[in-house]
Design a protein around this motif. Sequence first.
Motif, PDB file in Angstrom:
ATOM      1  N   ARG A  84       0.861  -1.189   0.000  1.00 46.95           N
ATOM      2  CA  ARG A  84       0.000   0.000   0.000  1.00 46.95           C
ATOM      3  C   ARG A  84       0.890   1.230   0.000  1.00 46.95           C
ATOM      4  O   ARG A  84       1.738   1.389   0.875  1.00 46.95           O
ATOM      5  CB  ARG A  84      -0.894  -0.005   1.226  1.00 46.95           C
ATOM      6  CG  ARG A  84      -1.772   1.210   1.329  1.00 46.95           C
ATOM      7  CD  ARG A  84      -2.662   1.115   2.542  1.00 46.95           C
ATOM      8  NE  ARG A  84      -3.268   2.401   2.807  1.00 46.95           N
ATOM      9  CZ  ARG A  84      -3.683   2.792   3.979  1.00 46.95           C
ATOM     10  NH1 ARG A  84      -3.576   1.998   5.016  1.00 46.95           N
ATOM     11  NH2 ARG A  84      -4.217   3.969   4.139  1.00 46.95           N
ATOM     12  N   GLU A  85       0.673   2.081  -0.980  1.00 48.17           N
ATOM     13  CA  GLU A  85       1.443   3.320  -1.067  1.00 48.17           C
ATOM     14  C   GLU A  85       0.502   4.491  -1.322  1.00 48.17           C
ATOM     15  O   GLU A  85      -0.276   4.462  -2.270  1.00 48.17           O
ATOM     16  CB  GLU A  85       2.476   3.249  -2.179  1.00 48.17           C
ATOM     17  CG  GLU A  85       3.608   2.300  -1.898  1.00 48.17           C
ATOM     18  CD  GLU A  85       4.699   2.386  -2.946  1.00 48.17           C
ATOM     19  OE1 GLU A  85       4.500   3.076  -3.975  1.00 48.17           O
ATOM     20  OE2 GLU A  85       5.738   1.775  -2.744  1.00 48.17           O
ATOM     21  N   GLU A  86       0.582   5.481  -0.461  1.00 54.21           N
ATOM     22  CA  GLU A  86      -0.140   6.745  -0.628  1.00 54.21           C
ATOM     23  C   GLU A  86       0.847   7.863  -0.317  1.00 54.21           C
ATOM     24  O   GLU A  86       0.946   8.306   0.817  1.00 54.21           O
ATOM     25  CB  GLU A  86      -1.344   6.815   0.309  1.00 54.21           C
ATOM     26  CG  GLU A  86      -2.432   5.816   0.003  1.00 54.21           C
ATOM     27  CD  GLU A  86      -3.621   5.972   0.914  1.00 54.21           C
ATOM     28  OE1 GLU A  86      -4.094   7.122   1.089  1.00 54.21           O
ATOM     29  OE2 GLU A  86      -4.068   4.962   1.466  1.00 54.21           O
ATOM     30  N   PRO A  87       1.610   8.307  -1.321  1.00 52.29           N
ATOM     31  CA  PRO A  87       2.653   9.308  -1.075  1.00 52.29           C
ATOM     32  C   PRO A  87       2.132  10.600  -0.461  1.00 52.29           C
ATOM     33  O   PRO A  87       2.809  11.205   0.364  1.00 52.29           O
ATOM     34  CB  PRO A  87       3.234   9.565  -2.461  1.00 52.29           C
ATOM     35  CG  PRO A  87       2.852   8.386  -3.279  1.00 52.29           C
ATOM     36  CD  PRO A  87       1.574   7.876  -2.707  1.00 52.29           C
ATOM     37  N   GLU A  88       0.912  11.022  -0.835  1.00 49.20           N
ATOM     38  CA  GLU A  88       0.383  12.276  -0.293  1.00 49.20           C
ATOM     39  C   GLU A  88       0.140  12.192   1.206  1.00 49.20           C
ATOM     40  O   GLU A  88       0.133  13.210   1.902  1.00 49.20           O
ATOM     41  CB  GLU A  88      -0.903  12.697  -1.024  1.00 49.20           C
ATOM     42  CG  GLU A  88      -2.087  11.767  -0.840  1.00 49.20           C
ATOM     43  CD  GLU A  88      -2.078  10.555  -1.766  1.00 49.20           C
ATOM     44  OE1 GLU A  88      -3.012   9.752  -1.646  1.00 49.20           O
ATOM     45  OE2 GLU A  88      -1.161  10.397  -2.586  1.00 49.20           O
ATOM     46  N   LYS A  89      -0.042  10.979   1.745  1.00 48.45           N
ATOM     47  CA  LYS A  89      -0.231  10.787   3.189  1.00 48.45           C
ATOM     48  C   LYS A  89       0.995  10.184   3.859  1.00 48.45           C
ATOM     49  O   LYS A  89       0.961   9.844   5.036  1.00 48.45           O
ATOM     50  CB  LYS A  89      -1.428   9.867   3.441  1.00 48.45           C
ATOM     51  CG  LYS A  89      -2.745  10.447   3.026  1.00 48.45           C
ATOM     52  CD  LYS A  89      -3.861   9.496   3.376  1.00 48.45           C
ATOM     53  CE  LYS A  89      -5.194  10.070   2.981  1.00 48.45           C
ATOM     54  NZ  LYS A  89      -6.294   9.147   3.316  1.00 48.45           N
ATOM     55  N   ASN A  90       2.079  10.011   3.092  1.00 46.15           N
ATOM     56  CA  ASN A  90       3.315   9.403   3.579  1.00 46.15           C
ATOM     57  C   ASN A  90       3.067   7.987   4.112  1.00 46.15           C
ATOM     58  O   ASN A  90       3.617   7.583   5.127  1.00 46.15           O
ATOM     59  CB  ASN A  90       3.979  10.280   4.651  1.00 46.15           C
ATOM     60  CG  ASN A  90       5.422   9.887   4.874  1.00 46.15           C
ATOM     61  OD1 ASN A  90       6.067   9.326   3.989  1.00 46.15           O
ATOM     62  ND2 ASN A  90       5.925  10.169   6.058  1.00 46.15           N
ATOM     63  N   VAL A  91       2.208   7.239   3.407  1.00 49.57           N
ATOM     64  CA  VAL A  91       1.899   5.858   3.785  1.00 49.57           C
ATOM     65  C   VAL A  91       2.566   4.926   2.787  1.00 49.57           C
ATOM     66  O   VAL A  91       2.293   4.992   1.586  1.00 49.57           O
ATOM     67  CB  VAL A  91       0.375   5.615   3.796  1.00 49.57           C
ATOM     68  CG1 VAL A  91       0.061   4.157   4.048  1.00 49.57           C
ATOM     69  CG2 VAL A  91      -0.291   6.489   4.835  1.00 49.57           C
ATOM     70  N   ARG A  92       3.463   4.096   3.272  1.00 48.32           N
ATOM     71  CA  ARG A  92       4.142   3.089   2.446  1.00 48.32           C
ATOM     72  C   ARG A  92       4.265   1.830   3.296  1.00 48.32           C
ATOM     73  O   ARG A  92       5.152   1.722   4.120  1.00 48.32           O
ATOM     74  CB  ARG A  92       5.511   3.596   2.025  1.00 48.32           C
ATOM     75  CG  ARG A  92       5.437   4.725   1.042  1.00 48.32           C
ATOM     76  CD  ARG A  92       6.800   5.329   0.751  1.00 48.32           C
ATOM     77  NE  ARG A  92       6.696   6.386  -0.231  1.00 48.32           N
ATOM     78  CZ  ARG A  92       6.355   7.631   0.053  1.00 48.32           C
ATOM     79  NH1 ARG A  92       6.075   7.978   1.283  1.00 48.32           N
ATOM     80  NH2 ARG A  92       6.293   8.535  -0.892  1.00 48.32           N
ATOM     81  N   TYR A 143     -12.032  -0.950   3.897  1.00 43.52           N
ATOM     82  CA  TYR A 143     -11.209   0.257   3.786  1.00 43.52           C
ATOM     83  C   TYR A 143     -11.517   0.990   2.481  1.00 43.52           C
ATOM     84  O   TYR A 143     -11.704   2.197   2.471  1.00 43.52           O
ATOM     85  CB  TYR A 143      -9.728  -0.111   3.866  1.00 43.52           C
ATOM     86  CG  TYR A 143      -8.820   1.019   3.459  1.00 43.52           C
ATOM     87  CD1 TYR A 143      -8.580   2.080   4.314  1.00 43.52           C
ATOM     88  CD2 TYR A 143      -8.222   1.029   2.212  1.00 43.52           C
ATOM     89  CE1 TYR A 143      -7.762   3.128   3.932  1.00 43.52           C
ATOM     90  CE2 TYR A 143      -7.403   2.063   1.824  1.00 43.52           C
ATOM     91  CZ  TYR A 143      -7.183   3.107   2.688  1.00 43.52           C
ATOM     92  OH  TYR A 143      -6.376   4.132   2.308  1.00 43.52           O
ATOM     93  N   LYS A 148     -13.155   4.635   2.092  1.00 43.31           N
ATOM     94  CA  LYS A 148     -12.408   5.652   1.357  1.00 43.31           C
ATOM     95  C   LYS A 148     -13.257   6.189   0.205  1.00 43.31           C
ATOM     96  O   LYS A 148     -13.302   7.381  -0.029  1.00 43.31           O
ATOM     97  CB  LYS A 148     -11.100   5.072   0.832  1.00 43.31           C
ATOM     98  CG  LYS A 148     -10.210   6.101   0.204  1.00 43.31           C
ATOM     99  CD  LYS A 148      -8.858   5.536  -0.103  1.00 43.31           C
ATOM    100  CE  LYS A 148      -7.977   6.618  -0.667  1.00 43.31           C
ATOM    101  NZ  LYS A 148      -6.644   6.179  -0.939  1.00 43.31           N
TER     102      LYS A 148
END
Length: 100
Positions: free
Chosen positions: A14-22, A81, A85
């Motif tokens: 799971r990657e969400e760069p805008e939320k800094n989630v990797r 999830y 979302k």
Amino acid sequence: MQLDVFPDQTRLRREEPEKNVRRFYMMVVQRDLFGGASLVREWGRLSSPGRVQIDHHPDEGQAIDALANLMTVTRARLRRYLRVKQELLTAGTRVVNYPG
């Protein structure tokens, strides 16, 4: 070439760069030296070692069953999830008109 009917490994990312989630989640069935099998689960942030949990089972079939059961739970969590979302995106949607 023989295809696996019952998969013995799963990797999720799971990657969400805008939320800094990797994040990553990995489950692998491995045979041990004593005729049994272990379900190895590892999870954490990408580019870091992560946490590891090992569940021992008497044979490979039971370990694969445990993997399948965990994947059922994981899929349900992912669906929940994604649904939440999607609801948030729908509720927060704005229409922006650009001049031009």
